[in-house]
Design an enzyme around this catalytic site. Sequence first.
Site, mmCIF file in Angstrom:
data_model
loop_
_atom_site.group_PDB
_atom_site.id
_atom_site.type_symbol
_atom_site.label_atom_id
_atom_site.label_comp_id
_atom_site.label_asym_id
_atom_site.label_seq_id
_atom_site.Cartn_x
_atom_site.Cartn_y
_atom_site.Cartn_z
ATOM 1 N N PHE A 106 0.813 -1.220 0.000
ATOM 2 C CA PHE A 106 0.000 0.000 0.000
ATOM 3 C C PHE A 106 0.841 1.261 0.000
ATOM 4 O O PHE A 106 0.373 2.336 -0.382
ATOM 5 C CB PHE A 106 -0.939 -0.004 1.211
ATOM 6 C CG PHE A 106 -0.312 0.404 2.522
ATOM 7 C CD1 PHE A 106 -0.509 1.672 3.046
ATOM 8 C CD2 PHE A 106 0.456 -0.494 3.247
ATOM 9 C CE1 PHE A 106 0.052 2.046 4.255
ATOM 10 C CE2 PHE A 106 1.018 -0.134 4.456
ATOM 11 C CZ PHE A 106 0.820 1.143 4.965
ATOM 12 N N LYS A 107 2.120 1.142 0.378
ATOM 13 C CA LYS A 107 2.995 2.311 0.421
ATOM 14 C C LYS A 107 3.214 2.918 -0.964
ATOM 15 O O LYS A 107 3.687 4.047 -1.076
ATOM 16 C CB LYS A 107 4.339 1.928 1.034
ATOM 17 C CG LYS A 107 4.261 1.266 2.417
ATOM 18 C CD LYS A 107 3.809 2.224 3.490
ATOM 19 C CE LYS A 107 3.732 1.568 4.864
ATOM 20 N NZ LYS A 107 4.998 1.356 5.516
ATOM 21 N N ASP A 108 2.878 2.178 -2.019
ATOM 22 C CA ASP A 108 3.035 2.723 -3.375
ATOM 23 C C ASP A 108 2.200 3.975 -3.588
ATOM 24 O O ASP A 108 2.610 4.881 -4.326
ATOM 25 C CB ASP A 108 2.665 1.669 -4.429
ATOM 26 C CG ASP A 108 3.730 0.598 -4.593
ATOM 27 O OD1 ASP A 108 4.926 0.940 -4.540
ATOM 28 O OD2 ASP A 108 3.373 -0.575 -4.757
ATOM 29 N N THR A 139 7.758 0.208 3.380
ATOM 30 C CA THR A 139 8.039 1.581 2.965
ATOM 31 C C THR A 139 9.291 1.650 2.096
ATOM 32 O O THR A 139 9.320 2.341 1.075
ATOM 33 C CB THR A 139 8.208 2.504 4.189
ATOM 34 O OG1 THR A 139 6.958 2.626 4.845
ATOM 35 C CG2 THR A 139 8.657 3.892 3.762
#
Length: 435
Positions: A106-108, A139
Amino acid sequence: MKFYSTNNKALRTDFKNAVFHSLPADKGLYMPEEIPKLDPLFIKNITQYSLQDIALEIAKLYVGEDIPEAALKDIVADAINFDAPIHFLDSETGVLELFHGPSFAFKDFGARFMSRIMGYFSKADDQLLDVLVATSGDTGGAVALGFLDVPGTRVTILYPKGKVSKVQEQQLTTNGKNIRAIEIDGTFDDCQALVKQAFNDSEVNQQLRLTSANSINISRLIPQTFYYFWAYAQLRLQGIKEVVFTVPSGNYGNIGAGLLAYKMGLPVKNFVAATNANDTVPRFLNSGKYEPKPSVQTLANAMDVGNPSNWVRIQDLFDHDLSALQHLIRTYTYNDEETLKGVQEIYDKYAYVACPHTAIAYLAAKAHRGEYPGTYASVLLSTAHPCKFPDAIPADVFQHVQLPVGAEHFDSKEKQAISMSANYDTFKQYLMSNK
């Protein structure tokens, strides 16, 4: 829009400065001077819009005065060029899959949006931009791929030795070019402390143009609101209007973004913070005493944070009203044994392979529904693709993981990382001698 420090609301700055100087001088975190509201008509008609449409509408509220709409539209289109679909396990439980970006996490969302924002602002600057980031797992890979080959930037990633998965380590140590990785003999909290010390060191800042890519940077937080609204749009298409989001929580940037979306007008019944043994926030919500403790290594390593930075933002959002936080946020905590059982249960019941973080969210969502039954949809955020955790998923389950495109090349790349103690003087010397 102006942004203030959580330590001093009189300290105001513009968006560009808040992005490049991630930490205010008083060591607080930047927050918008007011929480903008999405047009209620936009939310009512949200099923008519794409993820990119929603992202642009939100981004304009925060940065519209600093970046022309045409340029911002291009930034959003380039950064958010992948989907975040909901996979329904059953009629009342959905998994919001946030791992369809290039680093499979999800850090994208935050890393790609931030890198393009910085790239836009840096076009006219000659000085190299040094991006410092501490990672507990995902991250690092997202930031590495987000900034790889971005002109005028150099990224230095600090990660705790032996406390990230093999795939995560490969993602952040095999890029070369403008990406540097440092393996710290310590915990994520040690890595985060080194980064914060560098930002507060005037000598280092005189020599280097530093910025952060951690979730302490406001440009990481804003794009994470995008997928909450997108999830709501998908639910509305299914005729579902009431939702509880369950969020695997470590540094509390992810759930912080959800709470920001809530303040912006997103209809949410409740949030569930799903945690592992690093339970500083659950203990605070139960006792009213904030007592951080050293982080503990678990199978859900991206959540191994003992003193979550973003909690101060969440408290600021709610004016330090403990009762309001207790009313909106429910918490559940699970150990490694329970996590493994969760991974197994999801596969046995739904033939769905989940990473350890997602399994913790599943267990928390299940516990919450048992405690608070109702007609709402339980949407749990799946923060990373299971392929990144071969050692944390039972072998009989992991064999069913389908590798996403790109993951098969990790083993062929050589690790490039510097080993270092968790000593600030050593880290500072490295920065100053490798300008």
